[in-house]
Design an enzyme around this catalytic site. Structure first.
Site, short mmCIF file in Angstrom:
data_model
loop_
_atom_site.label_atom_id
_atom_site.label_comp_id
_atom_site.label_asym_id
_atom_site.label_seq_id
_atom_site.Cartn_x
_atom_site.Cartn_y
_atom_site.Cartn_z
N ARG A 52 0.84 -1.21 0.00
CA ARG A 52 0.00 0.00 0.00
C ARG A 52 0.87 1.26 0.00
O ARG A 52 0.54 2.25 -0.64
CB ARG A 52 -0.96 0.00 1.20
CG ARG A 52 -1.72 1.32 1.37
CD ARG A 52 -2.96 1.21 2.27
NE ARG A 52 -2.76 0.35 3.41
CZ ARG A 52 -2.05 0.64 4.49
NH1 ARG A 52 -1.46 1.82 4.60
NH2 ARG A 52 -1.93 -0.23 5.47
N TYR A 105 -18.44 16.11 -14.73
CA TYR A 105 -18.80 14.70 -14.52
C TYR A 105 -19.72 14.61 -13.29
O TYR A 105 -19.39 15.13 -12.22
CB TYR A 105 -17.52 13.90 -14.32
CG TYR A 105 -17.77 12.45 -14.08
CD1 TYR A 105 -18.21 11.63 -15.10
CD2 TYR A 105 -17.59 11.89 -12.82
CE1 TYR A 105 -18.46 10.28 -14.89
CE2 TYR A 105 -17.82 10.54 -12.60
CZ TYR A 105 -18.26 9.75 -13.63
OH TYR A 105 -18.51 8.43 -13.41
N ASP A 178 -9.83 18.61 -14.73
CA ASP A 178 -10.09 17.21 -15.07
C ASP A 178 -9.77 17.07 -16.56
O ASP A 178 -10.50 17.57 -17.41
CB ASP A 178 -11.55 16.87 -14.76
CG ASP A 178 -11.88 15.40 -15.02
OD1 ASP A 178 -11.20 14.76 -15.84
OD2 ASP A 178 -12.83 14.90 -14.39
N LYS A 203 -10.63 5.84 -18.95
CA LYS A 203 -11.10 6.25 -20.28
C LYS A 203 -9.94 6.16 -21.28
O LYS A 203 -9.48 5.08 -21.57
CB LYS A 203 -11.72 7.65 -20.19
CG LYS A 203 -12.67 7.83 -18.99
CD LYS A 203 -13.92 7.01 -19.06
CE LYS A 203 -14.74 6.97 -17.76
NZ LYS A 203 -14.98 8.23 -17.07
C1 LIG Z 1 -15.39 8.65 -15.75
C2 LIG Z 1 -15.00 10.02 -15.32
C3 LIG Z 1 -14.65 10.30 -13.99
C4 LIG Z 1 -14.73 9.27 -12.89
O1 LIG Z 1 -13.78 8.28 -13.03
P1 LIG Z 1 -13.98 6.74 -12.57
O2 LIG Z 1 -12.72 6.09 -13.06
O3 LIG Z 1 -15.23 6.23 -13.19
O4 LIG Z 1 -14.08 6.76 -11.07
C5 LIG Z 1 -14.24 11.59 -13.70
N1 LIG Z 1 -14.20 12.56 -14.64
C6 LIG Z 1 -14.54 12.32 -15.92
C7 LIG Z 1 -14.48 13.43 -16.92
C8 LIG Z 1 -14.96 11.05 -16.31
O5 LIG Z 1 -15.32 10.84 -17.58
#
Ligand SMILES: *Cc1c(COP(=O)(O)O)cnc(C)c1O
Length: 383
Positions: A52, A105, A178, A203
């Site tokens: 961890r 998001y 983000d 993604k």
């Molecule tokens: C999917 C997504 C998240 C969240 O991420 P997870 O891996 O599903 O926890 C945050 N910001 C954006 C723009 C996303 O598309």
């Protein structure tokens, strides 16, 4: 040996990926061990003690992420939301205020309003693509965190990172971007003045729809130390296999993004003006309100195209009629996906000011042959 370069395609392949010194293996080993032998009490080899607190495979991913975003520190997590949670806990105190884009998001809004809200954090939303509206909101109540997501989901609004960073810094805010939709292959927020970049590596960075993960990248040593402590003390780390898969995906990120851009552009141009299509949302189109800013701030327009049909019913029918574009949540993988936001990804914001129009369908344009993608859209529009 470390390779001295700032060229993204080389960095993506080599940063954190030096050959194994013991065997010469070109791909560094996947370290699954949870614990590490000590040479006498406290005699750690390379600083590794327990899985961890530190793991060589996770460190390799973190080095790769830091180099790609032009940061000095990166931390990887079990999901994008785990990364966001750790970052926000490192910055916020009870009574602090967060200013968010009105189309961030949905999980980010839910985390701040429902989880951190219970600990005394307040949140307000604003149209981040409207720089004057942000200036007014910041003057009314200085936020501890200014949270920017650009391009936004699913309407691909573009926000001016450099201008927002200047506004946030004047008010003493930490400016977070983000960068999930653009990726560091197309947009580098730290170079534009942002303090922190967050990712859902689930993604485009992972890129193959086979691993959930998240990351935080920054240059500030003091904030990095707090995030590192919380990564260890709270423990939402990426597992070694997840980290390894993400690293493997990132190596092809620049070349994948080039093809995502090219396919998405062709899809947007095909849909624009097509009978039955009311509006196409894609920042490469000159009609898009954020086109000029996107052309300046990004080095490509990305792989997501949203489209408004003539009615909610037509939108639902279209989303259920494609074959190559599979009906599913998420985005950013090699395969094309179609999503109906109102009833799928954005169902939780229905009826609020963040609601997505019922006519809108979001396409994550993948890497299949463009002729097959266009033929699939054509037959779905006729359905
Ligand atoms: C999917 C997504 C998240 C969240 O991420 P997870 O891996 O599903 O926890 C945050 N910001 C954006 C723009 C996303 O598309």
């Amino acid at each position: 040996m470390t390779i001295e370069t700032d060229k993204t395609a080389t960095v993506a392949i080599h940063a954190g990926q030096a050959a194994d010194p013991y065997t010469g293996a070109v791909i560094p080993p996947l370290h699954l061990s949870t614990t590490f032998v000590q040479d006498g009490i406290g005699g750690l080899r390379q600083g590794y003690e327990y899985g961890r607190s530190g793991n060589p495979t996770r460190d390799a991913l973190q080095a790769q992420l830091a180099a790609l975003e032009g940061g000095t520190h990166a931390y990887s997590f079990a999901s994008g939301l785990a990364a966001e949670d750790t970052l926000l806990r490192a910055i916020l105190q009870p009574g602090d205020h967060v200013l968010l884009g009105n189309d961030v998001y949905g999980g980010t809004f839910r985390l701040i309003s429902r989880v951190l809200g219970a600990w005394g954090v307040t949140v307000q939303v604003v149209d981040m693509s409207d720089t004057d509206a942000v200036r007014t909101a910041v003057a009314a109540q200085a936020p501890r965190v200014l949270w920017v997501e650009t391009p936004s989901n699913p309407l691909l609004r573009i926000s001016d990172i450099a201008a927002l960073a200047a506004i946030g810094h004047e008010a003493g805010s930490v400016v977070v971007v983000d960068n999930t939709f653009a990726t560091p292959a197309l947009q580098r927020p730290l170079e534009l003045g942002a303090d922190v970049v967050v990712h859902s590596t689930t993604k485009y960075l992972g890129g193959h729809s086979d691993v959930v993960g998240g990351a935080v990248v920054l240059r500030d040593d003091a904030l990095a130390e707090k995030i590192g402590f919380l990564q260890f003390a709270v423990g939402a780390v990426s597992g070694p296999f997840d980290a390894w898969l993400t690293t493997r995906g990132i190596k092809t990120l620049p070349v994948r993004m080039r093809q995502h851009n090219e396919n998405a552009q062709a899809v947007a141009e095909f849909l624009d003006g097509h009978p039955g299509v009311a509006r196409v949302y894609y920042p490469a189109l000159p009609s898009h309100p954020g086109h000029e800013l996107a052309a300046r701030q990004m080095s490509g327009f990305g792989g997501i195209v949203s489209v408004a049909l003539e009615s909610g019913e037509a939108a639902r029918r279209f989303a259920e009629s494609t074959h190559v574009f599979q009906l599913a949540e998420s985005l950013g993988g090699v395969e094309s996906l179609v999503n109906y936001p109102d009833a799928m990804t954005h169902a939780s914001v229905r009826g609020t000011e963040a609601a997505v129009p019922v006519e809108v369908v979001r396409l994550s344009v993948g890497l299949e042959d463009i002729a097959d993608l266009l033929a699939d859209l054509e037959q779905a529009l006729r359905a």
